[in-house]
Enzyme design. Structure first.
Site, PDB file in Angstrom:
ATOM      1  N   ARG A 168       0.838  -1.214   0.000  1.00 44.87           N
ATOM      2  CA  ARG A 168       0.000   0.000   0.000  1.00 44.87           C
ATOM      3  C   ARG A 168       0.871   1.263   0.000  1.00 44.87           C
ATOM      4  O   ARG A 168       0.558   2.242   0.678  1.00 44.87           O
ATOM      5  CB  ARG A 168      -0.947   0.032   1.203  1.00 44.87           C
ATOM      6  N   SER A 243     -10.573  -0.539   3.262  1.00 41.42           N
ATOM      7  CA  SER A 243      -9.832  -0.696   4.529  1.00 41.42           C
ATOM      8  C   SER A 243      -9.354   0.673   4.992  1.00 41.42           C
ATOM      9  O   SER A 243      -8.740   1.411   4.224  1.00 41.42           O
ATOM     10  CB  SER A 243      -8.595  -1.582   4.328  1.00 41.42           C
ATOM     11  N   GLU A 338      -4.824   4.171   6.083  1.00 44.00           N
ATOM     12  CA  GLU A 338      -4.536   3.931   4.667  1.00 44.00           C
ATOM     13  C   GLU A 338      -4.962   5.077   3.755  1.00 44.00           C
ATOM     14  O   GLU A 338      -4.185   5.518   2.916  1.00 44.00           O
ATOM     15  CB  GLU A 338      -5.186   2.616   4.225  1.00 44.00           C
TER      16      GLU A 338
HETATM   17  P1  FAD Z   1      -8.719   8.760  -5.280  1.00 40.20           P
HETATM   18  O1  FAD Z   1      -9.392   8.405  -4.014  1.00 40.20           O
HETATM   19  O2  FAD Z   1      -9.390   9.719  -6.185  1.00 40.20           O
HETATM   20  O3  FAD Z   1      -7.263   9.301  -4.941  1.00 40.20           O
HETATM   21  C1  FAD Z   1      -6.444   8.601  -4.012  1.00 40.20           C
HETATM   22  C2  FAD Z   1      -5.098   9.345  -3.942  1.00 40.20           C
HETATM   23  O4  FAD Z   1      -4.436   9.223  -5.197  1.00 40.20           O
HETATM   24  C3  FAD Z   1      -5.246  10.842  -3.694  1.00 40.20           C
HETATM   25  O5  FAD Z   1      -4.154  11.265  -2.904  1.00 40.20           O
HETATM   26  C4  FAD Z   1      -5.173  11.454  -5.090  1.00 40.20           C
HETATM   27  O6  FAD Z   1      -4.662  12.773  -5.096  1.00 40.20           O
HETATM   28  C5  FAD Z   1      -4.205  10.506  -5.777  1.00 40.20           C
HETATM   29  N1  FAD Z   1      -4.468  10.396  -7.218  1.00 40.20           N
HETATM   30  C6  FAD Z   1      -5.590   9.913  -7.803  1.00 40.20           C
HETATM   31  N2  FAD Z   1      -5.443   9.942  -9.147  1.00 40.20           N
HETATM   32  C7  FAD Z   1      -4.216  10.447  -9.394  1.00 40.20           C
HETATM   33  C8  FAD Z   1      -3.477  10.730 -10.577  1.00 40.20           C
HETATM   34  N3  FAD Z   1      -3.963  10.477 -11.794  1.00 40.20           N
HETATM   35  N4  FAD Z   1      -2.240  11.282 -10.445  1.00 40.20           N
HETATM   36  C9  FAD Z   1      -1.705  11.537  -9.223  1.00 40.20           C
HETATM   37  N5  FAD Z   1      -2.354  11.291  -8.076  1.00 40.20           N
HETATM   38  C10 FAD Z   1      -3.589  10.737  -8.160  1.00 40.20           C
HETATM   39  N6  FAD Z   1      -7.589  -0.630  -2.349  1.00 40.20           N
HETATM   40  C11 FAD Z   1      -6.819  -1.718  -2.507  1.00 40.20           C
HETATM   41  O7  FAD Z   1      -5.588  -1.596  -2.679  1.00 40.20           O
HETATM   42  N7  FAD Z   1      -7.344  -2.972  -2.466  1.00 40.20           N
HETATM   43  C12 FAD Z   1      -8.651  -3.207  -2.285  1.00 40.20           C
HETATM   44  O8  FAD Z   1      -9.091  -4.345  -2.266  1.00 40.20           O
HETATM   45  C13 FAD Z   1      -9.502  -2.070  -2.120  1.00 40.20           C
HETATM   46  N8  FAD Z   1     -10.820  -2.235  -1.918  1.00 40.20           N
HETATM   47  C14 FAD Z   1     -11.626  -1.142  -1.744  1.00 40.20           C
HETATM   48  C15 FAD Z   1     -12.996  -1.368  -1.540  1.00 40.20           C
HETATM   49  C16 FAD Z   1     -13.857  -0.284  -1.375  1.00 40.20           C
HETATM   50  C17 FAD Z   1     -15.335  -0.542  -1.173  1.00 40.20           C
HETATM   51  C18 FAD Z   1     -13.341   1.033  -1.427  1.00 40.20           C
HETATM   52  C19 FAD Z   1     -14.270   2.202  -1.285  1.00 40.20           C
HETATM   53  C20 FAD Z   1     -11.968   1.258  -1.614  1.00 40.20           C
HETATM   54  C21 FAD Z   1     -11.101   0.160  -1.775  1.00 40.20           C
HETATM   55  N9  FAD Z   1      -9.725   0.312  -1.976  1.00 40.20           N
HETATM   56  C22 FAD Z   1      -8.916  -0.778  -2.160  1.00 40.20           C
HETATM   57  C23 FAD Z   1      -9.120   1.663  -2.001  1.00 40.20           C
HETATM   58  C24 FAD Z   1      -9.227   2.361  -3.391  1.00 40.20           C
HETATM   59  O9  FAD Z   1     -10.167   1.740  -4.198  1.00 40.20           O
HETATM   60  C25 FAD Z   1      -7.877   2.401  -4.116  1.00 40.20           C
HETATM   61  O10 FAD Z   1      -6.914   3.058  -3.336  1.00 40.20           O
HETATM   62  C26 FAD Z   1      -7.977   3.089  -5.478  1.00 40.20           C
HETATM   63  O11 FAD Z   1      -6.769   2.930  -6.188  1.00 40.20           O
HETATM   64  C27 FAD Z   1      -8.286   4.587  -5.362  1.00 40.20           C
HETATM   65  O12 FAD Z   1      -8.599   5.075  -6.651  1.00 40.20           O
HETATM   66  P2  FAD Z   1      -9.338   6.465  -6.863  1.00 40.20           P
HETATM   67  O13 FAD Z   1      -9.304   6.774  -8.313  1.00 40.20           O
HETATM   68  O14 FAD Z   1     -10.656   6.432  -6.223  1.00 40.20           O
HETATM   69  O15 FAD Z   1      -8.338   7.428  -6.072  1.00 40.20           O
HETATM   70  N1  EPU Z   2     -11.333 -10.421  10.185  1.00 45.62           N
HETATM   71  C1  EPU Z   2     -11.966 -10.545  11.406  1.00 45.62           C
HETATM   72  N2  EPU Z   2     -12.855  -9.553  11.764  1.00 45.62           N
HETATM   73  C2  EPU Z   2     -13.108  -8.479  10.984  1.00 45.62           C
HETATM   74  C3  EPU Z   2     -12.443  -8.349   9.751  1.00 45.62           C
HETATM   75  C4  EPU Z   2     -11.559  -9.354   9.361  1.00 45.62           C
HETATM   76  O1  EPU Z   2     -11.740 -11.484  12.147  1.00 45.62           O
HETATM   77  O2  EPU Z   2     -13.913  -7.635  11.395  1.00 45.62           O
HETATM   78  C5  EPU Z   2     -10.436 -11.492   9.749  1.00 45.62           C
HETATM   79  C6  EPU Z   2     -11.034 -12.281   8.570  1.00 45.62           C
HETATM   80  O3  EPU Z   2     -11.897 -13.287   9.013  1.00 45.62           O
HETATM   81  C7  EPU Z   2      -9.791 -12.827   7.886  1.00 45.62           C
HETATM   82  C8  EPU Z   2      -8.732 -11.755   8.158  1.00 45.62           C
HETATM   83  O4  EPU Z   2      -9.223 -10.952   9.236  1.00 45.62           O
HETATM   84  O5  EPU Z   2      -9.383 -14.026   8.462  1.00 45.62           O
HETATM   85  C9  EPU Z   2      -8.422 -10.893   6.944  1.00 45.62           C
HETATM   86  O6  EPU Z   2      -9.651 -10.320   6.459  1.00 45.62           O
HETATM   87  P1  EPU Z   2      -9.918 -10.093   4.885  1.00 45.62           P
HETATM   88  O7  EPU Z   2      -9.643 -11.349   4.120  1.00 45.62           O
HETATM   89  O8  EPU Z   2     -11.253  -9.479   4.757  1.00 45.62           O
HETATM   90  O9  EPU Z   2      -8.785  -9.103   4.432  1.00 45.62           O
HETATM   91  P2  EPU Z   2      -8.189  -7.799   5.104  1.00 45.62           P
HETATM   92  O10 EPU Z   2      -6.806  -8.117   5.576  1.00 45.62           O
HETATM   93  O11 EPU Z   2      -9.123  -7.219   6.087  1.00 45.62           O
HETATM   94  C10 EPU Z   2      -7.007  -6.986   2.936  1.00 45.62           C
HETATM   95  C11 EPU Z   2      -6.869  -5.671   2.220  1.00 45.62           C
HETATM   96  C12 EPU Z   2      -8.082  -5.421   1.351  1.00 45.62           C
HETATM   97  C13 EPU Z   2      -8.198  -6.544   0.334  1.00 45.62           C
HETATM   98  C14 EPU Z   2      -8.336  -7.869   1.069  1.00 45.62           C
HETATM   99  C15 EPU Z   2      -8.310  -9.056   0.141  1.00 45.62           C
HETATM  100  C16 EPU Z   2      -5.477  -4.213   3.559  1.00 45.62           C
HETATM  101  C17 EPU Z   2      -5.403  -3.051   4.474  1.00 45.62           C
HETATM  102  N3  EPU Z   2      -6.689  -4.594   3.173  1.00 45.62           N
HETATM  103  O12 EPU Z   2      -8.112  -6.832   3.842  1.00 45.62           O
HETATM  104  O13 EPU Z   2      -7.875  -4.185   0.659  1.00 45.62           O
HETATM  105  O14 EPU Z   2      -9.317  -6.351  -0.506  1.00 45.62           O
HETATM  106  O15 EPU Z   2      -7.216  -8.022   1.993  1.00 45.62           O
HETATM  107  O16 EPU Z   2      -7.026  -9.226  -0.354  1.00 45.62           O
HETATM  108  O17 EPU Z   2      -4.432  -4.743   3.188  1.00 45.62           O
HETATM  109  C18 EPU Z   2      -8.193  -1.828   0.840  1.00 45.62           C
HETATM  110  O18 EPU Z   2      -6.965  -1.704   0.823  1.00 45.62           O
HETATM  111  O19 EPU Z   2      -8.967  -0.833   0.886  1.00 45.62           O
HETATM  112  C19 EPU Z   2      -8.792  -3.159   0.829  1.00 45.62           C
HETATM  113  C20 EPU Z   2     -10.092  -3.376   0.901  1.00 45.62           C
END
Ligand code: FAD
Ligand code: EPU
Length: 350
Positions: A168, A243, A338
């Protein structure tokens, strides 16, 4: 001004951030072509305002008023640059929706991103925090990106080494914070599907659905989407930024101590260290599904903070402070936030 650009003043950002926070920007502009960027940057320079690039707003926490020019990056386009037996090189402009891009790669028989299906946001934001899910990270397929230097207006190219990817993390969250607008990203994919099904119960789900038959890339993508929909709240229903904290990495020594006190602790080995599930820590601290005013943790995933409706960025920040405090009191671990926090001019939390 003789400009086709529409620069809005005092613009509401409520529908431009997936937390749905009440916030506004001094100025807001949508950019549809790289050629428009110099004029946009000139405007910010004249007004002496910082520039905040914005994609889908899915990883930001906005304070109530941003005294800045928020630039919505809406650059579109995607293409296959090269295809041979060993690799498929694809390029996408920064404003492409990430999930649509992933589906496009799969229909073009370019594999590797299927586990990253349904991550909200844009292609341009994906390198900023090296998006990852289900055992795959952007860095695994990254070749290079192009970005405009906000100060000089020059387009610069960054290869994998220059981006300094981490968990991240990238150079754009550290040394080069707020200095670039990413305009395009180039990735290297595989013409042959090599399923990565080791994370959680992804493999079991697919095996049960297909009765043990080999999955297609779309089967994997669909399973990932289904697991995500089950666990994570849909921002169009309840505001969230995924997250809210990173999973902390700890030493073997600390791991040994914690394991004695908490035999069920969820941890994964990462080299000589251990990565803990922050969601589990928050859950065990008794904070899953709690609500304080307009902010809370999601019932099915304690790592996700949610906006129940009328929250501000300050409310979210204050609540996240309390989560950090409680986890620290119980486990002696300080969680790191994050998403990026913006307030007043430009400041960050981390
Ligand atoms: P924004 O929120 O618009 O911007 C994020 C940052 O990047 C800001 O600082 C912005 O200034 C900068 N930025 C954006 N675009 C540019 C650009 N073109 N040039 C320079 N800077 C830029 N993340 C994960 O890694 N894994 C996950 O599984 C995951 N699951 C998610 C689930 C949900 C429901 C949500 C809401 C978020 C999740 N995220 C996850 C976080 C998010 O989706 C990612 O970080 C994504 O890459 C953000 O994209 P965005 O376009 O919305 O960025
Ligand atoms: N867990 C609990 N209680 C909770 C939440 C999770 O016990 O309330 C346990 C789950 O049961 C599981 C473990 O924690 O055993 C990990 O949970 P999960 O698989 O949901 O993944 P996570 O570690 O919580 C990370 C990333 C996610 C990504 C998933 C799948 C980070 C900070 N988050 O979540 O990314 O989608 O793994 O790979 O690394 C994001 O970055 O925004 C994001 C959603």
């Amino acid at each position: 001004m003789n400009s086709p650009l529409k620069i809005h003043e005092n613009y509401s950002l409520k529908h431009r951030n997936t937390l749905g926070l009440l916030a506004s920007a001094r100025y807001f502009v949508e950019v549809n072509s790289v050629d428009e960027l110099p004029e946009v940057l000139g405007f910010a320079r004249d007004k002496q305002l910082p520039v905040i690039p914005l994609g889908g707003g899915s990883n930001v926490v906005f304070g109530e008023f941003l005294n800045a020019l928020v630039v919505h990056i809406n650059l579109k386009g995607r293409s296959v640059l090269q295809r041979d037996q060993g690799r498929v090189v694809v390029r996408a402009e920064a404003g492409e929706n990430w999930h649509e891009f992933v589906l496009w790669t799969l229909t073009n028989e370019a594999y590797g991103l299927e586990n990253l299906s349904l991550i909200p946001g844009t292609v341009g934001a994906a390198p900023i925090q090296n998006i990852g899910a289900y055992g795959v990270e952007l860095k695994d397929h990254f070749v290079s990106l192009e970005a405009m230097n906000i100060e000089s207006g020059e387009i610069e190219c960054f290869d994998r080494q220059a981006v300094c990817f981490g968990y991240r993390d990238s150079v754009f969250k550290g040394e080069k914070l707020d200095q670039y607008i990413i305009t395009s990203v180039t990735l290297e994919l595989d013409p042959v599907l090599r399923p990565k099904l080791g994370y959680g119960h992804l493999g079991d789900l697919i095996a049960s659905r297909l009765d043990g038959e080999a999955p297609s890339a779309l089967d994997i993508s669909q399973a990932v989407c289904d697991i995500r929909r089950e666990k994570l709240p849909d921002p169009s229903v309840i505001g969230n930024a995924g997250s809210f904290f990173k999973n902390p990495e700890i030493s073997q020594e600390l791991m040994d101590q914690l394991k004695k006190r908490y035999p069920n602790i969820i941890a994964y080995p990462v080299g000589a260290k251990w990565k803990l599930a922050a969601g589990w820590l928050i859950d065990q601290a008794g904070l899953r599904g709690v609500r304080e005013g307009e902010v809370g943790t999601y019932q099915k995933q304690a790592l996700v903070l949610v906006n129940h409706g009328g929250a501000t960025g300050q409310n979210v920040l204050a609540f996240s402070d309390r989560v950090q405090q409680k986890v620290n009191e119980k486990f002696g671990i300080m969680l790191e936030r994050e998403p990026r926090f913006y307030n007043g001019w430009v400041s960050s939390i981390g």
